[in-house]
Write an enzyme that holds these catalytic residues in place. Structure first.
Site, PDB file in Angstrom:
ATOM      1  N   THR A  30       0.814  -1.220   0.000  1.00  0.00           N
ATOM      2  CA  THR A  30       0.000   0.000   0.000  1.00  0.00           C
ATOM      3  C   THR A  30       0.841   1.261   0.000  1.00  0.00           C
ATOM      4  O   THR A  30       0.479   2.252  -0.632  1.00  0.00           O
ATOM      5  CB  THR A  30      -0.960  -0.006   1.214  1.00  0.00           C
ATOM      6  OG1 THR A  30      -1.831  -1.126   1.088  1.00  0.00           O
ATOM      7  CG2 THR A  30      -1.779   1.264   1.297  1.00  0.00           C
TER       8      THR A  30
ATOM      9  N   THR B 111       0.757  -4.369   4.260  1.00  0.00           N
ATOM     10  CA  THR B 111       0.375  -4.704   5.629  1.00  0.00           C
ATOM     11  C   THR B 111      -0.394  -6.023   5.760  1.00  0.00           C
ATOM     12  O   THR B 111      -0.350  -6.645   6.816  1.00  0.00           O
ATOM     13  CB  THR B 111      -0.468  -3.575   6.249  1.00  0.00           C
ATOM     14  OG1 THR B 111      -1.639  -3.362   5.459  1.00  0.00           O
ATOM     15  CG2 THR B 111       0.348  -2.293   6.350  1.00  0.00           C
TER      16      THR B 111
END
Length: 159
Positions: free
Chosen positions: A10, A81
């Site tokens: 991300t 993540t």
């Protein structure tokens, strides 16, 4: 000298209005480091440009091989993540280096991203922690094998 490996995730996502999707773009880690006033003392290498949900055991093996082969005893890895804890666990056999994984809940290119803070925090953590494998996210440090991402709360927590 701190070795920094980027794997995508991300933190490096770019939003394209044309198809309403995020894709992994060029790493912003050099800009994030500069914004944190970190200009030297590291060597940067891109390993992957993947969403962490697309990472395979082979990709984790590539990360393990790169970290094992590097001559630095302090390693920072930017990572998506969603599977960061799995990669940290895959690296946990390396007990002679301090390895810190970090990322962002929002792309670095977004106005309200945690990317700059997390990079700065991980930079400090990799210099201060003893040898081992850690995740440094949003002001907390977690040991590999004792952490999970709470998807609902959008944070990491101890297991």
């Amino acid at each position: 000298m701190i070795r920094i490996f980027t794997t995508g995730g991300t933190i490096d996502k770019v939003y394209f209005d044309a198809n309403s999707e995020f894709e992994i773009g060029e790493s912003l880690v050099p800009e994030l480091l500069a914004e944190s006033n970190i200009h030297k003392g590291y060597r940067l290498q891109g390993l992957l440009r993947k969403d962490s949900l697309e990472m395979t055991d082979g990709d984790r093996g590539l990360v393990l091989a790169a970290v094992t082969a590097c001559d630095s005893s302090r390693v920072l890895i930017t990572h998506g993540t969603d599977t960061m804890a799995a990669t940290a666990q895959a690296l946990s056999s390396l007990n002679d280096k301090t390895i810190v994984l970090t990322g962002a809940m929002q792309p670095a290119r977004m106005r309200r991203s945690d990317a700059v803070f997390n990079i700065g925090f991980a930079w400090a953590a990799v210099q201060l922690l003893p040898p081992g494998v850690y995740i440094a996210m949003n002001g907390e440090v977690f040991e590999a094998g004792a952490v999970r991402k709470n998807l609902k709360a959008q944070r990491f927590e101890r297991t």
